[in-house]
Enzyme design. Sequence first.
Site, short mmCIF file in Angstrom:
data_model
loop_
_atom_site.label_atom_id
_atom_site.label_comp_id
_atom_site.label_asym_id
_atom_site.label_seq_id
_atom_site.Cartn_x
_atom_site.Cartn_y
_atom_site.Cartn_z
N GLU A 1 30.19 32.73 46.88
CA GLU A 1 30.75 33.91 46.52
C GLU A 1 29.65 34.92 46.66
O GLU A 1 29.70 35.98 47.41
CB GLU A 1 31.45 34.20 45.47
CG GLU A 1 32.58 33.48 45.00
CD GLU A 1 34.14 34.26 45.81
OE1 GLU A 1 33.69 35.26 46.24
OE2 GLU A 1 35.16 33.68 45.68
N SER B 1 40.02 39.58 45.86
CA SER B 1 38.82 40.32 45.20
C SER B 1 39.80 41.31 44.50
O SER B 1 40.37 41.13 43.67
CB SER B 1 38.04 40.91 46.43
OG SER B 1 36.86 41.50 45.91
N HIS C 1 32.29 35.08 50.19
CA HIS C 1 33.35 35.95 49.56
C HIS C 1 34.33 36.50 50.76
O HIS C 1 33.60 36.93 51.96
CB HIS C 1 32.90 37.31 48.86
CG HIS C 1 33.66 38.08 48.04
ND1 HIS C 1 34.71 37.77 47.01
CD2 HIS C 1 34.16 39.26 48.22
CE1 HIS C 1 35.36 38.49 46.82
NE2 HIS C 1 35.03 39.61 47.34
#
Length: 556
Positions: A351, A242, A451
């Site tokens: 995600e 990320s 995610h």
Amino acid sequence: MTQRLVLVAKLLRGSASVLTRMITMLAIGFSCGQLSAQDSEPNSGHGDTMAKETANTIVITTQLGEVRGVRQDDTLQFRSLPYAQPPVGDLRFLPPRKPASWAGTLDATQFPNRCIQPPDGGIFGQPVGKLDEDCLYLNIVTPSVEGAHRPVLFWIHGGGFTQGSANGYDGSVLATQGDVVVVTINYRLGLLGFLDLAPFGDAYSGSANNGIRDQVFALRWVQDNIADFGGDASNVTIFGESAGGASVLTLLATPSADGLYHKAIAHSPGATDTESSSPVSELVEHLTAAEQEVVSKLTKFSTVELLALQEKLPGVGAAIDHVVVTRSPSEAIKDRGKAGVPLIAGTNRDEGTLFSALFAMFLGDPSSMMQGIAQSVTAGMDPKPFLDALATHYETTDKMVILERVFDAMFLKAAIESVTQATQAGQGGWLYQFDYATTKPLLGRDLGATHAAEIPFTFNRFNSKSSEQIFGYDHADSVAAELAQRWSDTVIQFAKTGEPNGAGLPAWPKYEPTIRETMVLDETSRIERDLNRDLRQLWEGALADQETSAQVVDGE
């Protein structure tokens, strides 16, 4: 184009401030969990002939002085190693500086402070380490300080450039599994790490990327000192997820980092191709100060006051400032050519589900966020054609569904662009997609391969003794354990050789834009061609149409 990128940066970061906190509350815990208090106590391991050992601790002699670490999980662990001076007082907002030496034996048995950040709410238990500006430390896990020097895996944590710490990631399984050294670092966050104060004086040139400067400084520390901890300074792999993945790509575009790392892995990287801009007028307004008084007032602010101010300003994060970060990652990869490094990048199949779930629970209407993220995908151009194309293709007007696709596109676009350039101009790029879905509900929903879901697999936490670092999956899941073993073996293989093949996954070709072969990480891992073609063609089509229209207008 530059003006459009500045605009989208403001839109995206400003709309994301509340969401970022909730994302990182979940993602940091979900991805690798928080180390329990007992994990900071001495346990087990072994050292070398230069070391002084007890049942639970070890003292080694380094060029910096003596260091006491802990023996735990068949590793040696050294925590709270200072790689820079505390950036406090007059050093606030300035570049990192070399730390002072110490006398006697440095106690490296306890986890360090976390950099200043909003409280995370403790959804997954209270994180280890108090919040303090004195936070520029790193942690090292090594199998031994004896023998041949080992490849180094240098982890950069995520958290939207506003949260997270080195303390939430346990590299002990990776270290023993691959005979590698794992380094996790802190870096300044939020306004302290990414506030552009360049208009207020030459001393603050580059302050928009002080957090990236910290990462570079930590890499320099590794170059100078990792041999004392069993690591090979000539074989360093940077990897992160990320904001950490975005940091990895940003470091590729940071000249001061060149030569300090040798391979790169970017998990779910966000775009870092926006231009930095200083919120001068906003600072003057919110501080009720004359422009020449702004820095003085900020330097005297308490951290509580700084966090309150952070809520009122546009969001912060790595950006192109032409001082620290000189160009976009894709441009940097192309510029560096064969002098660049091998790169793995990838995303998770679902995600966007984490983000839609958070919006549904806490924030309601996602329109503003959807517009901002979509505009980052379209490089600052009008996002409406892309959003309309998504609605038409997926036959939906549900904003949450469209929001999910927009987040999918943002991460995927950054990953595809970087590995494409790495194959065409550099030493090679490989693209992955993580598909193994979570088996336990999160936020009251089945989020799929959402995610941050891949991080426990990257650190091979399924093959650890403890289940504390796993969320969304069952620690006893044999399929997950097998996938974690193969994927983490591949990460280790890449760190050792710059080549991901030969570690248990199917043959993995470099990503070529004419074939677009992607490694799908799942119960049965496989190579698929032109995965996510529909989504990719939607953003490419929207961009092409607008560029054509702009050319027509310019020609009139």
